[in-house]
Design a protein around this motif. Structure first.
Motif, short mmCIF file in Angstrom:
data_model
loop_
_atom_site.label_atom_id
_atom_site.label_comp_id
_atom_site.label_asym_id
_atom_site.label_seq_id
_atom_site.Cartn_x
_atom_site.Cartn_y
_atom_site.Cartn_z
N TYR A 1 35.17 -20.27 0.09
CA TYR A 1 36.83 -20.26 -0.04
C TYR A 1 37.11 -18.66 0.01
O TYR A 1 37.94 -18.47 0.47
CB TYR A 1 37.01 -21.01 -1.25
CG TYR A 1 38.61 -21.07 -1.33
CD1 TYR A 1 39.34 -21.72 -0.53
CD2 TYR A 1 39.00 -20.35 -2.43
CE1 TYR A 1 40.81 -21.83 -0.55
CE2 TYR A 1 40.58 -20.38 -2.52
CZ TYR A 1 41.40 -21.06 -1.81
OH TYR A 1 42.54 -21.07 -2.03
N GLN A 2 36.44 -17.87 -1.17
CA GLN A 2 36.72 -16.67 -1.28
C GLN A 2 36.65 -15.81 -0.01
O GLN A 2 37.68 -14.95 0.26
CB GLN A 2 35.90 -15.94 -2.52
CG GLN A 2 36.09 -16.64 -3.90
CD GLN A 2 37.17 -16.50 -4.46
OE1 GLN A 2 38.02 -15.42 -4.38
NE2 GLN A 2 37.84 -17.39 -5.27
N SER B 1 36.33 -16.75 3.05
CA SER B 1 37.24 -17.17 4.05
C SER B 1 38.80 -16.59 3.75
O SER B 1 39.46 -16.48 4.68
CB SER B 1 37.21 -18.77 4.22
OG SER B 1 37.81 -19.50 3.22
N GLN B 2 39.07 -16.82 2.67
CA GLN B 2 40.59 -16.23 2.46
C GLN B 2 40.52 -14.72 2.67
O GLN B 2 41.57 -13.94 3.29
CB GLN B 2 40.75 -16.31 0.99
CG GLN B 2 40.89 -17.47 0.28
CD GLN B 2 42.08 -18.31 0.78
OE1 GLN B 2 43.22 -17.80 0.58
NE2 GLN B 2 41.99 -19.42 1.42
N GLN B 3 39.43 -14.05 2.37
CA GLN B 3 39.23 -12.50 2.50
C GLN B 3 39.14 -12.03 4.03
O GLN B 3 39.79 -11.18 4.61
CB GLN B 3 38.22 -11.76 1.82
CG GLN B 3 38.41 -11.60 0.33
CD GLN B 3 37.29 -11.61 -0.41
OE1 GLN B 3 36.00 -11.30 0.01
NE2 GLN B 3 37.16 -12.02 -1.69
N THR B 4 38.48 -12.96 4.68
CA THR B 4 38.17 -12.52 6.23
C THR B 4 39.08 -13.23 7.29
O THR B 4 39.00 -12.97 8.41
CB THR B 4 36.66 -12.66 6.48
OG1 THR B 4 36.28 -14.04 6.31
CG2 THR B 4 35.63 -11.93 5.80
N PHE B 5 39.68 -14.25 6.90
CA PHE B 5 40.34 -15.13 7.75
C PHE B 5 39.31 -15.90 8.80
O PHE B 5 39.61 -16.11 9.84
CB PHE B 5 41.46 -14.67 8.43
CG PHE B 5 42.52 -14.08 7.48
CD1 PHE B 5 43.33 -14.96 6.86
CD2 PHE B 5 42.46 -12.83 7.05
CE1 PHE B 5 44.07 -14.53 5.78
CE2 PHE B 5 43.48 -12.36 6.10
CZ PHE B 5 44.30 -13.36 5.55
N GLY C 1 37.63 -18.76 8.85
CA GLY C 1 37.30 -20.15 8.18
C GLY C 1 36.05 -20.94 8.91
O GLY C 1 35.16 -21.25 8.22
#
Lengths: 266, 213
Positions: free
Chosen positions: B169-170, B172-176, B178
């Protein structure tokens, strides 16, 4: 004539010649409302081999299981040597241990422990209840396995042995505790005839060595030739007992001759 | 991509930790719970059944929030990891109690009778005869449950345990990214589950061949 309509008569126990080693006095067993044993009187002397025969559901197995208290009788008395057990009074744990200590039992379904090797099956109770060391117990177990002809199976698991072999192992396991009386509950009924023979041979040998034995069986040949005495049960009662040859050849009770005829004509 | 994978792998010890600890709690606590469930005393039996029913009927996430935010919120301080282990451990205990109960039923009466006529004492009957068979019978079901638990341990991420799901989750939030991140996370879970499944299959077939219960 319907055999069920023949009235059942209680026969007095045949007095054993030698002093009684095991004596059952008016034994009753009830499962709920259902009476499985009705006023059973029986005695045997040391070294005797007694066969119990009779139709299914006649209480043969229950009688055997009452003797070692796997099924505590509802009423009555059991005497084994100096042990005197009255069903009316709660049994002391020490007495139960003493009783079972003297009685070995062999089951129709063998009941070997599947997770232990053959050797361990025979040794376990020696170590646990007789306080033998592992080494002593294993040595004794090997002797017994040799005696039943299965020393080569010592390291195997029971699942890898045939039914006849498993039953012989079960006999060795019971003998390992040096019982004075052996109870056999239809030991060959789960076996095909050939495998049954090897078990019967071991039992015959044991009888020849003077072991006291009570054998619930449908093997009429064994009852007639190996046992000293035959007890016939029907509907929870002993309807006839006497020397094997007499009971098997000239039964006094009509119900017994019908039963024997039915078994022999099968 | 390498960085993403490294971040996800950092979650592996937490995922494995929550799973192993919760499973251990459940395997042990399953016994007393099973004993309650099979008790001769009717009131204890009802209590056991009620506990098992409650533990199994409420979703794990609700249990975890109840323990972490409810009990942990005011009464005792619990770390997210401990709360997750306690919550999942209790649910596992309920599951294992039922597994044991089934295993007990699968042991033939003749085993107990043989142990009785051999004069084994109650503890000897349990430890020498019943327990080893119980373990063997329970292994396949328990292993299947353990794999389920490994996946369900992802719920611990909702409390902030830094497990694989939390890391995913972390990242994917940082790198977009998903799709890539969660595909990688799925792969990590797969790599963890497959050996457990294979080991359990091997173990139960070996035991079956040997003792064929």
């Amino acid at each position: 004539m319907n055999p069920m309509s023949i009235p059942l008569r209680q026969v007095p126990p045949v007095p054993a010649v030698k002093p009684a080693f095991l004596r059952l006095e008016s034994l009753y067993k009830q499962f709920g409302k259902y009476e499985v044993l009705h006023d059973v009187n029986f005695e045997m002397s040391k070294g005797e081999v007694v066969a119990i025969i009779g139709p299914s559901g006649s209480g043969k197995s229950t009688l055997l299981r009452c003797i070692n208290q796997l099924e505590p009788p509802t009423r009555g008395r059991i005497r084994l040597d100096e042990l005197d057990i009255d069903a009316a009074t709660p049994m002391a744990r020490a007495d139960l241990l003493k009783l079972r200590r003297r009685i070995g039992m062999v089951f129709q379904s063998f009941n070997l422990f599947p997770h232990l090797t053959v050797l361990r099956n025979v040794s376990l109770a020696q170590v646990r209840t007789l306080g033998r060391s592992e080494r002593e117990a294993d040595a004794r177990s090997m002797q017994l396995l040799e005696r039943v002809g299965l020393a080569d199976k010592a390291g195997h698991y029971p699942a890898r042995c045939s039914g006849g072999q498993q039953q012989r192992i079960a006999i060795a396991r019971a003998l390992a505790l040096e019982p004075q009386l052996m109870l056999f509950d239809e030991p060959t009924s789960a076996l095909d005839p050939e495998l049954g023979l090897e078990v019967l041979a071991v039992m015959k040998e044991l009888a020849g060595e003077g072991m006291s034995m009570i054998v619930v069986t449908h093997e009429m040949h064994f009852a007639e030739t190996v046992s000293d005495r035959v007890v016939v049960m029907a509907e929870g009662r002993i309807i006839e007992q006497g020397p094997s040859a007499q009971v098997m050849r000239q039964p006094r009770h009509e119900r017994v001759s019908k039963f024997l005829q039915a078994v022999r004509n099968r | 991509m390498n960085d993403i994978l490294m971040m996800l792998l950092a979650g592996v010890p937490w995922t494995v930790g929550v799973t192993v600890c919760a499973f251990a709690v459940g395997v042990v606590l399953g016994f007393p719970l099973c004993a309650l469930r099979m008790s001769q005393v009717p009131s204890l039996r009802v209590l056991g059944a009620a506990l098992v029913l409650t533990l199994r009927s409420i979703p794990p996430i609700v249990w975890l929030f109840f323990i972490f935010f409810g009990i942990g919120g005011g009464y005792v301080t619990l770390s997210p990891f401990v709360a997750a282990v306690v919550g999942l451990g209790l649910i596992t205990a309920a599951q294992m109690a039922e597994v044991y109960r089934g295993a007990f039923a699968a042991i033939p009466d003749g085993q107990y009778e043989a142990a009785h006529v051999l004069n084994l004492s109650a503890p000897q009957r349990f430890f020498d005869v019943v327990l080893p068979q119980l373990v063997r019978i329970s292994i396949p079901t328990a292993a299947t449950y353990a794999i389920g638990l490994l996946k369900d341990s992802a719920v611990a991420s909702t409390l902030g345990v830094a497990d694989i799901s939390f890391q995913a989750y972390q990242v994917s939030q940082q790198t977009f990214q998903g799709l890539g991140v969660y595909s990688a996370a799925a792969l990590v879970y797969l790599v963890l589950s497959v050996p457990v499944a294979l080991a359990s299959r091997w173990l139960s077939s070996t035991l079956q061949r040997r003792i064929s219960l």
